[in-house]
Design a protein around this motif. Sequence first.
Motif, PDB file in Angstrom:
ATOM      1  N   GLY A 163       7.679  -5.122  12.232  1.00  0.00           N
ATOM      2  CA  GLY A 163       6.609  -4.406  11.237  1.00  0.00           C
ATOM      3  C   GLY A 163       7.190  -3.204  10.535  1.00  0.00           C
ATOM      4  N   VAL A 164       6.230  -2.337  10.519  1.00  0.00           N
ATOM      5  CA  VAL A 164       6.924  -0.949   9.644  1.00  0.00           C
ATOM      6  C   VAL A 164       6.321   0.013  10.699  1.00  0.00           C
ATOM      7  CG1 VAL A 164       6.558  -1.979   7.217  1.00  0.00           C
ATOM      8  CG2 VAL A 164       4.583  -0.998   8.410  1.00  0.00           C
ATOM      9  N   ARG A 165       7.015   1.227  10.360  1.00  0.00           N
ATOM     10  CA  ARG A 165       6.764   2.342  11.176  1.00  0.00           C
ATOM     11  C   ARG A 165       5.444   3.022  11.206  1.00  0.00           C
ATOM     12  NH1 ARG A 165      10.619   6.256   9.025  1.00  0.00           N
ATOM     13  NH2 ARG A 165       9.211   7.746   8.144  1.00  0.00           N
ATOM     14  N   ALA A 166       4.843   2.871   9.949  1.00  0.00           N
ATOM     15  CA  ALA A 166       3.635   3.497  10.020  1.00  0.00           C
ATOM     16  C   ALA A 166       2.615   2.794   8.968  1.00  0.00           C
ATOM     17  CB  ALA A 166       3.503   4.985   9.786  1.00  0.00           C
ATOM     18  N   ASP A 167       1.443   2.831   9.040  1.00  0.00           N
ATOM     19  CA  ASP A 167       0.364   2.248   8.065  1.00  0.00           C
ATOM     20  C   ASP A 167       0.481   3.107   6.790  1.00  0.00           C
ATOM     21  OD1 ASP A 167      -1.467   0.436   6.817  1.00  0.00           O
ATOM     22  OD2 ASP A 167      -2.967   0.789   8.328  1.00  0.00           O
ATOM     23  N   LEU A 168      -0.046   2.390   5.702  1.00  0.00           N
ATOM     24  CA  LEU A 168      -0.243   3.108   4.606  1.00  0.00           C
ATOM     25  C   LEU A 168      -1.020   4.489   4.400  1.00  0.00           C
ATOM     26  CD1 LEU A 168      -0.469   0.052   1.833  1.00  0.00           C
ATOM     27  CD2 LEU A 168       1.303   1.302   2.463  1.00  0.00           C
ATOM     28  N   PRO A 169      -0.753   5.400   4.153  1.00  0.00           N
ATOM     29  CA  PRO A 169      -1.504   6.640   4.283  1.00  0.00           C
ATOM     30  C   PRO A 169      -2.560   6.707   3.524  1.00  0.00           C
ATOM     31  CG  PRO A 169       0.346   7.263   2.845  1.00  0.00           C
ATOM     32  CD  PRO A 169       0.400   5.719   3.355  1.00  0.00           C
ATOM     33  N   SER A 170      -3.609   7.532   3.722  1.00  0.00           N
ATOM     34  CA  SER A 170      -5.028   7.708   2.497  1.00  0.00           C
ATOM     35  C   SER A 170      -4.536   7.891   1.226  1.00  0.00           C
ATOM     36  CB  SER A 170      -5.832   8.664   3.340  1.00  0.00           C
ATOM     37  OG  SER A 170      -6.929   9.091   2.602  1.00  0.00           O
ATOM     38  N   GLY A 171      -4.889   7.398   0.182  1.00  0.00           N
ATOM     39  CA  GLY A 171      -5.011   7.733  -1.063  1.00  0.00           C
ATOM     40  C   GLY A 171      -3.515   7.075  -1.632  1.00  0.00           C
ATOM     41  N   PHE A 172      -2.927   6.277  -0.808  1.00  0.00           N
ATOM     42  CA  PHE A 172      -1.661   5.490  -1.526  1.00  0.00           C
ATOM     43  C   PHE A 172      -2.076   4.685  -2.291  1.00  0.00           C
ATOM     44  CE2 PHE A 172       1.273   1.943  -1.138  1.00  0.00           C
ATOM     45  CZ  PHE A 172       2.239   2.673  -1.837  1.00  0.00           C
ATOM     46  N   ILE A 173      -2.996   3.490  -2.218  1.00  0.00           N
ATOM     47  CA  ILE A 173      -3.461   2.650  -3.277  1.00  0.00           C
ATOM     48  C   ILE A 173      -3.752   3.045  -4.276  1.00  0.00           C
ATOM     49  CG2 ILE A 173      -4.847   0.774  -3.370  1.00  0.00           C
ATOM     50  CD1 ILE A 173      -2.858  -0.013  -1.476  1.00  0.00           C
ATOM     51  N   GLU A 174      -4.691   4.032  -4.577  1.00  0.00           N
ATOM     52  CA  GLU A 174      -5.125   4.741  -5.652  1.00  0.00           C
ATOM     53  C   GLU A 174      -3.870   5.150  -6.609  1.00  0.00           C
ATOM     54  OE1 GLU A 174      -6.329   5.344  -2.483  1.00  0.00           O
ATOM     55  OE2 GLU A 174      -8.349   4.328  -2.901  1.00  0.00           O
ATOM     56  N   LYS A 175      -2.971   5.776  -5.812  1.00  0.00           N
ATOM     57  CA  LYS A 175      -1.692   6.427  -6.540  1.00  0.00           C
ATOM     58  C   LYS A 175      -0.955   5.405  -7.150  1.00  0.00           C
ATOM     59  CE  LYS A 175       1.518  10.391  -6.302  1.00  0.00           C
ATOM     60  NZ  LYS A 175       2.311  11.275  -5.404  1.00  0.00           N
ATOM     61  N   LEU A 176      -0.837   4.230  -6.425  1.00  0.00           N
ATOM     62  CA  LEU A 176      -0.121   3.037  -6.757  1.00  0.00           C
ATOM     63  C   LEU A 176      -0.557   2.431  -7.933  1.00  0.00           C
ATOM     64  CD1 LEU A 176       2.151   0.872  -6.412  1.00  0.00           C
ATOM     65  CD2 LEU A 176       0.795  -0.368  -4.560  1.00  0.00           C
ATOM     66  N   LYS A 177      -1.612   2.340  -8.058  1.00  0.00           N
ATOM     67  CA  LYS A 177      -2.721   1.828  -8.976  1.00  0.00           C
ATOM     68  C   LYS A 177      -2.480   2.490 -10.381  1.00  0.00           C
ATOM     69  CE  LYS A 177      -7.205   0.139 -10.523  1.00  0.00           C
ATOM     70  NZ  LYS A 177      -7.182   0.468 -11.719  1.00  0.00           N
ATOM     71  N   ALA A 178      -2.420   3.842 -10.212  1.00  0.00           N
ATOM     72  CA  ALA A 178      -2.213   4.687 -11.483  1.00  0.00           C
ATOM     73  C   ALA A 178      -0.852   4.430 -11.832  1.00  0.00           C
ATOM     74  CB  ALA A 178      -2.489   6.281 -11.089  1.00  0.00           C
ATOM     75  N   PHE A 179       0.134   4.330 -11.079  1.00  0.00           N
ATOM     76  CA  PHE A 179       1.300   4.277 -11.511  1.00  0.00           C
ATOM     77  C   PHE A 179       1.574   2.843 -12.087  1.00  0.00           C
ATOM     78  CE2 PHE A 179       5.438   2.228 -10.762  1.00  0.00           C
ATOM     79  CZ  PHE A 179       6.360   3.046 -11.352  1.00  0.00           C
ATOM     80  N   LEU A 180       0.964   1.700 -11.606  1.00  0.00           N
ATOM     81  CA  LEU A 180       1.207   0.366 -12.246  1.00  0.00           C
ATOM     82  C   LEU A 180       0.386   0.412 -13.617  1.00  0.00           C
ATOM     83  CD1 LEU A 180       0.752  -1.843  -8.935  1.00  0.00           C
ATOM     84  CD2 LEU A 180       2.729  -0.893  -9.884  1.00  0.00           C
TER      85      LEU A 180
END
Length: 370
Positions: A163-180
């Motif tokens: 898998g991966v080392r840790a889950d997505l942190p709080s606020g990541f999806i919102e910041k990603l959406k703003a970038f996209l």
Amino acid sequence: MTELQVLKTEELTISMGPQHPSTHGVLRLILRVDGEYIRDVKPDLGYLHRGMEKMAEERTYLQFLPLTDRFDYLSAMFNNMVYVRAVEKLGGVEVPERAEYIRVMMMELNRIASHLIFWGTFGLDLGALTPVLYAFREREKVLDLLEMVSGARMTFNYIRFGGVRADLPSGFIEKLKAFLDDFPHRVDDYDALLTGNDIFKMRTIGVGPLSAEKAVEIGVTGPMLRASGVPFDIRRAEPYSVYERFDFKIPTRADGDTFDRYVIRMEEMRQCVRILRQAMEQIPEGDVQTKVSRALKLPAGDVYTRIESPRGELGVYLVSDGGGNPYRFKLRAPSFINLQAIKPLAVGMKVGDLIAILGSIDIVLGEVDR
């Protein structure tokens, strides 16, 4: 009346490099030139040799994982991924669905960051300073996202066995959406700034053409191959992770010249945005890690895995003898393979063209001279 004297010339062998700034790493090119025209070019490697593949055989599977970041240090997530997939395939390790989505998101963000470095430095190679400033502006935003998840900005050590080392942190999806939402407009700015520039087109169109037949014969992959008209992308040809769930295009061009290789990477950044939007919308809830022993031992056997890195087919051939270390480890590095094209691309061109040609190959010396 005296006879006219005919000016005689002779070929000259000169060395380009291995100083770092002009050759995208400590690479030496041995040129045989006739005036300004290139008659032969030979890459001379060995100035950065690291012995990475041998180091893998002297460490446990987990101990070697952080070193994979150092192959292609501009796209370290892909190095993590291809090695981890080889271990998982040989060991029969299952990966949670959410973790696969996170892996894809991290890789596509890393692909954008890598292509931004290409765009900026390619413009710099041809005398344009502004592109590299713009490229690093957007790249910092991508690295902010990667750092938010992994804690690092360049060598991540984030994708792990199972898998991966840790889950997505709080606020990541919102910041990603703003970038996209913002980034596609930035790519349009890049096109307006450089792609349509007359001087840029004169330096790249028709320079260093590579036919589809020659590209396949040499074994080049990635944007170089697709610029020559071959629509081969491992994400589509041999889907891995969850790439088969996404709708995206495989950009191709027809002429295979330096300009086409540039355009392919520009379009790929737009396709990265498409994949990231879909991954962001589809990502399920759940675990991000299957428990795997730190003292991992794989069954005896061998395996080859490959993925589509920003530079092409990145592959790992792994042999296990049943112990806790790889018995043999071999990296199929796209920068190394693609660099073979430098001679057919450059012979007959001028020395000034060689700078543009080398930049369009987009090599990273860490995986060339691994």
